[in-house]
Design an enzyme around this catalytic site. Structure first.
Site, PDB file in Angstrom:
ATOM      1  N   HIS A  28      39.022  25.277  31.695  1.00 56.79           N
ATOM      2  CA  HIS A  28      40.375  25.480  32.222  1.00 56.79           C
ATOM      3  C   HIS A  28      40.997  26.804  31.795  1.00 56.79           C
ATOM      4  CE1 HIS A  28      41.283  21.569  34.121  1.00 56.79           C
ATOM      5  NE2 HIS A  28      40.492  21.056  33.215  1.00 56.79           N
ATOM      6  N   LYS A  53      57.119  24.848  34.791  1.00 55.55           N
ATOM      7  CA  LYS A  53      55.774  24.766  34.220  1.00 55.55           C
ATOM      8  C   LYS A  53      55.880  24.889  32.711  1.00 55.55           C
ATOM      9  CE  LYS A  53      54.541  28.150  36.898  1.00 55.55           C
ATOM     10  NZ  LYS A  53      53.376  27.485  37.488  1.00 55.55           N
ATOM     11  N   ARG A  54      54.806  24.584  32.024  1.00 56.19           N
ATOM     12  CA  ARG A  54      54.755  24.738  30.577  1.00 56.19           C
ATOM     13  C   ARG A  54      55.165  26.161  30.202  1.00 56.19           C
ATOM     14  NH1 ARG A  54      50.156  26.238  27.502  1.00 56.19           N
ATOM     15  NH2 ARG A  54      48.912  26.174  29.419  1.00 56.19           N
ATOM     16  N   LYS A  84      52.393  32.712  31.580  1.00 53.49           N
ATOM     17  CA  LYS A  84      53.033  32.202  32.796  1.00 53.49           C
ATOM     18  C   LYS A  84      54.275  33.022  33.166  1.00 53.49           C
ATOM     19  CE  LYS A  84      51.240  27.531  32.073  1.00 53.49           C
ATOM     20  NZ  LYS A  84      50.475  27.316  33.317  1.00 53.49           N
ATOM     21  N   THR A 118      48.574  23.757  39.546  1.00 54.76           N
ATOM     22  CA  THR A 118      48.753  22.717  40.563  1.00 54.76           C
ATOM     23  C   THR A 118      50.209  22.628  41.012  1.00 54.76           C
ATOM     24  OG1 THR A 118      48.952  21.044  38.809  1.00 54.76           O
ATOM     25  CG2 THR A 118      46.790  21.303  39.864  1.00 54.76           C
ATOM     26  N   LYS A 176      51.990  21.689  44.783  1.00 52.68           N
ATOM     27  CA  LYS A 176      53.054  20.698  45.021  1.00 52.68           C
ATOM     28  C   LYS A 176      54.187  21.304  45.841  1.00 52.68           C
ATOM     29  CE  LYS A 176      51.639  18.621  40.732  1.00 52.68           C
ATOM     30  NZ  LYS A 176      51.722  18.758  39.276  1.00 52.68           N
TER      31      LYS A 176
END
Length: 791
Positions: free
Chosen positions: A328, A516-517, A522, A626, A630
């Site tokens: 991952h 998101k985390r 990110k 992901t 969504k």
């Protein structure tokens, strides 16, 4: 098939047993009664195997299941009947909004695992999940003076009616520090209206010893409970802080705990079916979701050797035919490794097996003619550490990435040495999401429109049907209905945020959402800088206010409790919000909201109401993502980099129907070796103006020095990374341009904007986890659907 008459009788009997009547019944009590009534019919049918007897096990440290009740009654076709039962008992289905999420995960890893189990059940595939039944979920997050604060998430405080304890199948786990009992709890995973249930087995750690009554009577109260406390700590909470040796030991205990229990369970089931131990690989395939369960490999070999008298060579051969590993991440710091000394201290028998695997690797490499220096760089045990990804790759039948670009990076750079040796092992399995929860459940209005236009609801189990909706891309009547649904969802989200955050947002504004985390790669910080860049542009007139539609920027994220820089970014975003939200001179053009306690239930409300989906990780760092899927599935365009599954989203929906910006992987390979962010800072006054807010007193970090640390990490780097190693400043201006382009389209070309949003939804068929799981089943696990298993 659930017998509705029996369900009604059981529901009423349970309410009577609970001595609850009329207005004394709380939503929690009604929920528990309904769940128990459903479980009475579901429990006997949990567990499955394929016609060939072959099945797969999915081992994951995280299963971010979310709230079960709504998804379960959707899949069982009981929505209307459950509403009827509850109304008759003085309740309402909507009241179950207060039921806790099962937050047994940190982010995409755990949510992916949950989607996979949902898809396997909906396809009647014999896949069983294995994980940990944490007493406390990740944590409940509040924002206090802009800082994240963490509180225990006691998700089972009102019971856990969707699980059943299977104490008779408990497993004793051996550590050098003492033994503990792994007690399984089984949760049904209902397939979509197909009379089938899979199983998620979660292990809870309990003490083997009795309470030390003699010590208690001597006044040694902590000593009396020490064994119980030590045992229960193993399954207490997800990802304990591992800054100390004690924290590292606890994490290692956790990983071994559920891995060892799961291996013992699989071996027990295999033998109970009357099969010989040496046929294990013929009937079992085990998928390791990231490196956390990789210690299952030496553990299974240990069981074969120590408990069943196999030679190491035979045991290792079987293991290599059984295990498969999903990677991952490509980031070196996230590729898990453990101190060899620590493993040997806690798990001496397992460590001995690891050393044997390492010796087998070295011998295998010499037989292949690999130079010694290359062998030393690849061997699983080196430099005093056990490298879990290397152990997994060497000991597995297949290794897969989770998006096309991610897998290519693995093959070409990150794991190139391994790919050159074992090209046949490497596969791509692009991630997916379940359309049941992430469209049918969370967006009923849009789901109804889709079903109406397609003439049936087959799309819920065959998402490729959505491609037929492309024919309506120029149908103004259909697009108007789609826009009305989006508007209604935005209004509902605005009401929900006002209720839970005490902040009012304007549904007429453009909802720009990043959820998101919280992690540096990110790039939530890039988003915050972009907002500041636009804010200052409005203030000085370089960005014309008349050209802007009002924008609401919504963030949702949790930072790991020990991740200081991530927590500093949360504080910074909230400081930006305080500045922007309270400046009357910009006339409400910008609003920043950081929602508290982001979780699955909150996500279900956010993804249906977004106008723009922020997927802005540095190119080459996000394996897949992901969340992007969504949003896309609910008709939202992506503002993103060419990274992870964003690449495939563009392939499916068209790059022209999304807002792609920033340096790409090849660009960064060329730029980063000579990149100097101080040059950009010194030469670009707009970038400098944004950066200076970290040190010039514009914002208050509470005297922590965290903002100054962010400033210098971007300009000068730190001992463990280069300056601006995620290229925040390098991508900033291109990012702002893309952000403003999306806003301009929203304001001046609303018809085209909604058409592009529709085309994204119509192109989302590839991103069903049903497709992903079918590929795993066919290409890796070699399992078949069970046509006969019923609920």
């Amino acid at each position: 098939m659930i017998d509705k008459t029996l369900l009604k009788n059981d529901f009423e009997d349970i309410l009577r047993e609970m001595r609850l009547c009329g207005n004394r019944r709380t939503p929690v009590q009604l929920h528990n009664a309904l769940a128990r009534a459903i479980m009475k019919q579901a429990i006997p049918m949990m567990g499955c195997c394929s016609p060939s007897g072959r099945s797969a096990a999915y081992l994951s440290m995280e299963f971010l299941m979310g709230r079960a009740v709504y998804n379960n009654i959707l899949c069982l076709g009981l929505h209307d009947y459950a509403e009827e039962l509850l109304n008759g008992a003085g309740g309402d289905l909507v009241d179950f909004e207060e039921i806790e999420d099962a937050a047994l995960g940190n982010g995409g890893l755990g949510r992916l695992a949950a989607c996979f189990l949902d898809s396997a059940a909906s396809m009647k595939l014999p896949l069983k999940g294995y994980g940990i039944r944490y007493k406390f979920g990740l944590f409940k997050q509040t924002l206090e003076d802009g800082f994240q604060r963490e509180y225990a998430d006691d998700w089972t405080k009102f019971g856990d009616p969707w699980s059943v304890r299977a104490e008779e199948e408990s497993v004793v786990i051996h550590y050098s520090t003492g033994d503990v009992n792994a007690v399984p709890y089984d949760m049904p995973i209902f397939g979509y209206q197909n009379d089938f249930a899979g199983t998620l087995r979660l292990w809870q750690s309990e003490s083997l010893g009795e309470f030390d009554f003699a010590a208690f009577n001597r006044g040694e109260y902590l000593t009396a409970s020490k064994g119980q406390i030590d045992a229960e700590n193993i399954s207490c909470t997800l990802y304990p802080n591992d800054d100390t040796k004690e924290g590292k030991l606890l994490r290692l205990k956790q990983e071994y705990f559920f891995s060892a229990a799961s291996m013992a369970d699989l071996v027990r089931r295999h033998l109970a079916a009357g099969r010989k131990i040496d046929t294990f690989a013929e009937f079992n395939s085990i998928q390791l979701n990231d490196t956390h369960p990789v210690i299952a490999i030496p553990e299974l070999i240990r069981i074969f050797v120590k408990e069943h008298g196999m030679s190491f060579e035979q045991a290792f051969t079987i293991a290599k035919k059984t295990f498969n590993y999903t990677n991952h991440t490509i980031m070196a710091e996230a590729l898990e490794k453990w101190s060899a000394e620590l493993i040997e201290e806690l798990l001496p028998d397992v460590y001995a097996i690891i050393l044997q695997i390492n010796e087998e690797f070295i011998s295998d490499m010499y037989r292949r003619g690999i130079p010694r220096d290359r062998i030393e760089g690849m061997q699983p045990v080196s430099g005093g550490s056990v490298h879990m990804a290397k152990l997994a790759i060497f000991s597995s039948q297949y290794v897969n990435g989770v998006a096309k670009i991610h897998t290519e990076i693995l093959k070409n750079t990150a794991l190139n040495d391994w790919y050159e040796l074992f090209p046949e092992r490497f596969q791509n399995k692009t991630n997916g999401i379940t359309p049941r929860r992430w469209l049918a459940l969370c967006n009923p209005k849009l789901s109804a429109l889709i079903t109406e236009l397609l003439g049936n609801d087959k799309w819920m189990t065959d998402l490729t049907q959505l491609s037929k909706l492309r024919q309506y891309a120029d149908d103004r009547a259909v697009l108007n209905r789609f826009a009305q649904i989006k508007r209604a969802n935005k209004c509902e989200l605005a009401d929900y945020i006002e209720l839970h955050e005490d902040i009012r947002i304007d549904p007429n504004s453009m909802f720009d959402i990043q959820i998101k985390r919280l992690h540096e790669y990110k790039r939530q910080l890039l988003n915050a800088f972009g907002i500041l860049y636009i804010y200052y542009g409005i203030k000085d007139g370089s960005i014309a206010a008349s050209n802007l539609a009002p924008m609401t920027f919504i963030f949702g994220a949790k930072a790991a409790p020990g991740y200081a820089r991530a927590k500093a970014i949360i504080k910074f975003i909230n400081e930006v919000g305080d500045l922007v939200n309270n400046d009357p001179t910009i006339n409400g053009l910008l609003k920043v909201v950081f929602i508290q306690n982001y979780r699955v239930t909150y996500a279900e409300k956010l993804v249906v109401a977004a106008d723009l989906s922020e997927q802005i990780s540095t190119a080459g760092t996000e394996a897949s993502g992901t969340g992007n899927m969504k949003f896309m599935l609910n008709g939202t365009m992506t503002l993103g980099t060419y990274d992870g599954a964003n690449v495939e989203i563009c392939e499916e929906a068209g790059e022209e129907n999304n807002y792609i910006f920033g340096a790409r992987v090849d660009d960064l390979a060329r730029i980063m070796p000579n990149y100097d962010p101080r040059k950009a800072y010194s030469e670009n006054t707009r970038i400098a103006r944004v950066m200076n807010t970290l040190i010039d007193g514009t914002f208050d970090d509470g005297g922590t020095g965290a903002f100054r640390e962010l400033y210098y990490s971007l300009l000068d780097g730190a001992s463990w990374h280069a300056p601006d190693h995620y290229y925040v400043l390098g991508d900033l201006e291109n990012y702002v341009q893309a952000k403003l382009k999306a806003n301009s389209d929203y304001k001046f070309n609303p018809d085209e904007f909604i058409k592009k949003s529709w085309l994204n939804m119509a192109a989302a068929g590839k991103f069903s986890s049903d497709r992903t799981i079918a590929e795993y089943a066919n290409d890796i696990w070699k399992i078949e659907p069970d046509k006969d298993k019923k609920v």
